[in-house]
Design an enzyme around this catalytic site. Structure first.
Site, PDB file in Angstrom:
ATOM      1  N   PRO A 217       0.839  -1.212   0.000  1.00 19.19           N
ATOM      2  CA  PRO A 217       0.000   0.000   0.000  1.00 19.19           C
ATOM      3  C   PRO A 217       0.867   1.253   0.000  1.00 19.19           C
ATOM      4  CG  PRO A 217       0.032  -1.027   2.181  1.00 19.19           C
ATOM      5  CD  PRO A 217       0.744  -1.967   1.245  1.00 19.19           C
TER       6      PRO A 217
ATOM      7  N   CYS B 278       0.267   5.464   0.175  1.00 17.29           N
ATOM      8  CA  CYS B 278      -0.541   6.683   0.234  1.00 17.29           C
ATOM      9  C   CYS B 278      -0.145   7.618  -0.904  1.00 17.29           C
ATOM     10  CB  CYS B 278      -0.285   7.416   1.544  1.00 17.29           C
ATOM     11  SG  CYS B 278      -1.128   6.704   2.943  1.00 17.29           S
TER      12      CYS B 278
ATOM     13  N   ALA C 148      -3.347   3.082   2.395  1.00 12.84           N
ATOM     14  CA  ALA C 148      -4.012   3.230   3.696  1.00 12.84           C
ATOM     15  C   ALA C 148      -5.278   4.055   3.499  1.00 12.84           C
ATOM     16  CB  ALA C 148      -3.075   3.923   4.671  1.00 12.84           C
TER      17      ALA C 148
ATOM     18  N   GLN D 121      -5.934  -1.521   2.128  1.00  7.37           N
ATOM     19  CA  GLN D 121      -5.495  -1.418   3.510  1.00  7.37           C
ATOM     20  C   GLN D 121      -6.442  -0.474   4.255  1.00  7.37           C
ATOM     21  OE1 GLN D 121      -1.904   0.876   4.581  1.00  7.37           O
ATOM     22  NE2 GLN D 121      -1.169  -0.967   5.600  1.00  7.37           N
TER      23      GLN D 121
ATOM     24  N   TYR E 134       0.659   3.742  13.631  1.00  9.66           N
ATOM     25  CA  TYR E 134      -0.704   4.260  13.539  1.00  9.66           C
ATOM     26  C   TYR E 134      -1.569   3.651  14.651  1.00  9.66           C
ATOM     27  CZ  TYR E 134       1.147   6.360   9.372  1.00  9.66           C
ATOM     28  OH  TYR E 134       1.927   7.101   8.524  1.00  9.66           O
TER      29      TYR E 134
ATOM     30  N   ARG F 287      -1.178  -6.078   8.617  1.00  8.91           N
ATOM     31  CA  ARG F 287       0.201  -5.582   8.492  1.00  8.91           C
ATOM     32  C   ARG F 287       0.682  -5.132   9.873  1.00  8.91           C
ATOM     33  NH1 ARG F 287       3.123  -1.237   4.346  1.00  8.91           N
ATOM     34  NH2 ARG F 287       4.532  -2.840   3.636  1.00  8.91           N
TER      35      ARG F 287
ATOM     36  N   LEU G  66      13.011  -2.531   1.180  1.00  5.64           N
ATOM     37  CA  LEU G  66      14.241  -2.464   0.380  1.00  5.64           C
ATOM     38  C   LEU G  66      14.538  -3.759  -0.362  1.00  5.64           C
ATOM     39  CD1 LEU G  66      16.721  -0.163   2.317  1.00  5.64           C
ATOM     40  CD2 LEU G  66      15.578   0.231   0.129  1.00  5.64           C
TER      41      LEU G  66
ATOM     42  N   ARG H  77       8.522   1.320  -3.069  1.00  7.99           N
ATOM     43  CA  ARG H  77       9.276   2.285  -3.880  1.00  7.99           C
ATOM     44  C   ARG H  77       9.781   1.674  -5.176  1.00  7.99           C
ATOM     45  NH1 ARG H  77      12.795   3.890   1.258  1.00  7.99           N
ATOM     46  NH2 ARG H  77      12.411   1.656   1.549  1.00  7.99           N
TER      47      ARG H  77
HETATM   48  C1  LIG Z   1       4.902   6.743  -1.330  1.00  8.56           C
HETATM   49  C2  LIG Z   1       4.754   5.750  -0.209  1.00  8.56           C
HETATM   50  C3  LIG Z   1       3.540   5.633   0.444  1.00  8.56           C
HETATM   51  C4  LIG Z   1       3.363   4.675   1.447  1.00  8.56           C
HETATM   52  N1  LIG Z   1       2.130   4.496   2.009  1.00  8.56           N
HETATM   53  C5  LIG Z   1       1.922   3.450   2.832  1.00  8.56           C
HETATM   54  C6  LIG Z   1       0.618   3.100   3.241  1.00  8.56           C
HETATM   55  O1  LIG Z   1      -0.382   3.671   2.791  1.00  8.56           O
HETATM   56  N2  LIG Z   1       0.483   2.072   4.109  1.00  8.56           N
HETATM   57  C7  LIG Z   1       1.556   1.373   4.580  1.00  8.56           C
HETATM   58  O2  LIG Z   1       1.380   0.432   5.365  1.00  8.56           O
HETATM   59  N3  LIG Z   1       2.804   1.663   4.167  1.00  8.56           N
HETATM   60  C8  LIG Z   1       2.999   2.655   3.294  1.00  8.56           C
HETATM   61  N4  LIG Z   1       4.255   2.888   2.814  1.00  8.56           N
HETATM   62  C9  LIG Z   1       5.343   1.965   3.176  1.00  8.56           C
HETATM   63  C10 LIG Z   1       5.482   0.899   2.102  1.00  8.56           C
HETATM   64  O3  LIG Z   1       4.288   0.137   1.969  1.00  8.56           O
HETATM   65  C11 LIG Z   1       6.653  -0.061   2.380  1.00  8.56           C
HETATM   66  O4  LIG Z   1       6.393  -0.793   3.553  1.00  8.56           O
HETATM   67  C12 LIG Z   1       7.978   0.675   2.542  1.00  8.56           C
HETATM   68  O5  LIG Z   1       8.129   1.708   1.592  1.00  8.56           O
HETATM   69  C13 LIG Z   1       9.161  -0.298   2.433  1.00  8.56           C
HETATM   70  O6  LIG Z   1       9.113  -0.996   1.200  1.00  8.56           O
HETATM   71  P1  LIG Z   1      10.034  -0.538  -0.073  1.00  8.56           P
HETATM   72  O7  LIG Z   1      11.447  -0.559   0.402  1.00  8.56           O
HETATM   73  O8  LIG Z   1       9.730  -1.572  -1.126  1.00  8.56           O
HETATM   74  O9  LIG Z   1       9.600   0.840  -0.459  1.00  8.56           O
HETATM   75  C14 LIG Z   1       4.457   3.863   1.829  1.00  8.56           C
HETATM   76  C15 LIG Z   1       5.691   4.016   1.193  1.00  8.56           C
HETATM   77  C16 LIG Z   1       5.839   4.931   0.174  1.00  8.56           C
HETATM   78  C17 LIG Z   1       7.173   5.027  -0.522  1.00  8.56           C
END
Ligand SMILES: Cc1cc2nc3c(=O)[nH]c(=O)nc-3n(C[C@H](O)[C@H](O)[C@H](O)COP(=O)(O)O)c2cc1C
Length: 375
Positions: free
Chosen positions: A25, A27, A59, A102, A185, A233, A304, A327
């Site tokens: 997810p 945002c 979210a 979510q 949260y 989560r 990551l 990301r």
């Molecule tokens: C732009 C953005 C928005 C995010 N929004 C949420 C969200 O809505 N809910 C959530 O649980 N995590 C959110 N995250 C965290 C990601 O879901 C993820 O757990 C975190 O970025 C680590 O994964 P990655 O290294 O693949 O980015 C967000 C991350 C990014 C970069």
């Protein structure tokens, strides 16, 4: 490589996932009064063509004051439901990717400016701010306007808002619900002794701190169609001594499994400004592994994960059953295509794009099932 594990199908409850790649997810801070906009159609629309097994909607607040920012998506009334319905109708017309959502409440981390305008807390006196709520009247940062501590009789309405949103999710035809109990949260605020200082039966012991998140889970599970998965989560640790940790995460995960949770998605952190995170590739995978060793339901690892062999190794060694990308999917929305090409697997793609197949990967793309509607 033959038969890569990253591209083996998996069943989550009654939901068939084509591979082990989940879009986490994210945002977008692009809603108006909780209503999805054309941005969501563009954003979810292009991710829906990625070949991932599951697309998770950001979210989504179950009440307006549960939004992280004034621009968050919500699902608390007929207007927010209709706006999401419009986006989903378009996305689904052209992609058969399973879509989950979510459901969230930001608690003391609500009422902020959007990140690209600094992301600071907006106090109740600000036109776009409001009074936040939390298990205890402890602010995330000492200089912030503190949340008001939720009275006992204020808990049931929040629990019921999660359930009411889940009814809307079911009506929208979404395939799965993920309850957000991570990243500091509201539900995580109940779990962590750093943010939960209550002296009633929702605070103190681990059993008491888990009580409200488990009540929310039960309420959502009870109203969401039994054949569709409800997942959770969690933050596997606060990365702060004396806070929420992996031992408690395992206890929570076992309790969730007992209550019918379909998968545990293991992230970390977000509760305290004092967190010391050892950031690097796979930094959260040991947390997923600990949960995976304790439960029998699928576990999702995240954080990551950017490299194809890295992802294959996480699933292949059994540290997690699925991997989630955030990301990395924004940076390369065709990551699953490239992973499939690298690992020698196949991935589903829109028929309109089949001709993009590089000539050395003649069997890479499999057409998605016919679109569900017409234009
Ligand atoms: C732009 C953005 C928005 C995010 N929004 C949420 C969200 O809505 N809910 C959530 O649980 N995590 C959110 N995250 C965290 C990601 O879901 C993820 O757990 C975190 O970025 C680590 O994964 P990655 O290294 O693949 O980015 C967000 C991350 C990014 C970069």
């Amino acid at each position: 490589m033959s038969d890569p594990r990253l591209f083996q199908p998996l069943r989550l409850g009654n939901l068939d996932l084509a591979n082990r790649i989940v879009i986490a997810p994210m945002c977008q801070y692009s809603a108006i009064d909780g209503c999805m906009t054309d941005w969501h159609l563009i954003h979810l629309g292009h991710l829906a063509l990625s070949g991932a097994a599951l697309l998770t909607i950001e979210a989504t607040a179950v009440v307006p004051e549960g939004r992280i920012s004034h621009a968050d998506v919500g699902l608390w009334d007929d207007y927010t439901e209709a706006a999401m319905g419009r986006v989903l109708e378009s996305v689904r017309r052209w992609s058969d990717i399973p879509i989950g959502i979510q459901l969230a409440h930001a608690g003391r981390k609500a009422s902020t400016e959007v990140p690209w305008l600094g992301g600071a807390q907006l106090p109740p006196s600000h036109a776009q701010g409001w009074q936040t709520v939390a298990p205890s009247a402890v602010a995330f940062l000492p200089d912030q306007h503190p949340p008001s501590a939720l009275a006992r009789d204020e808990l049931a309405p929040i629990r019921d808002a999660f359930a009411a949103a889940a009814v809307r999710v079911a009506r929208l035809g979404l395939e799965a619900v993920q309850i957000h109990a991570a990243h500091g949260y509201l539900l995580h605020q109940f779990l962590s002794p750093l943010s939960n200082h209550r002296d009633d039966d929702y605070g103190g012991s681990l059993e008491n701190r888990m009580r409200f998140p488990l009540e929310v889970f039960d309420a959502v599970r009870a109203v969401f169609p039994a054949e569709r998965p409800v997942t959770v989560r969690v933050s596997g640790t606060d990365w702060v001594g004396g806070g929420w940790d992996v031992v408690q995460t395992v206890a929570l995960s076992l309790e969730l499994e007992r209550r019918g949770c379909a998968a545990i998605h293991v992230s970390s952190g977000g509760l305290s400004a004092d967190q010391k995170i050892p950031i690097g590739p796979n930094y959260q995978i040991p947390l997923a592994r600990a949960v995976k060793q304790a439960v029998s339901i699928p576990v999702v690892g995240v954080g990551l994960i950017t490299d194809f062999d890295q992802a294959e190794a996480i699933v292949g060694t059994g540290d997690a059953d699925l991997i989630a990308l955030a990301r990395g999917m924004l940076y390369d929305p065709r990551w699953p295509w490239h992973a499939a090409a690298h690992l020698g697997a196949q991935v589903r793609a829109p028929a309109q794009y089949l001709r993009s197949q590089p000539h050395q990967h003649r069997d890479l793309l499999v057409p998605m099932a016919a679109s569900r509607g017409s234009n």
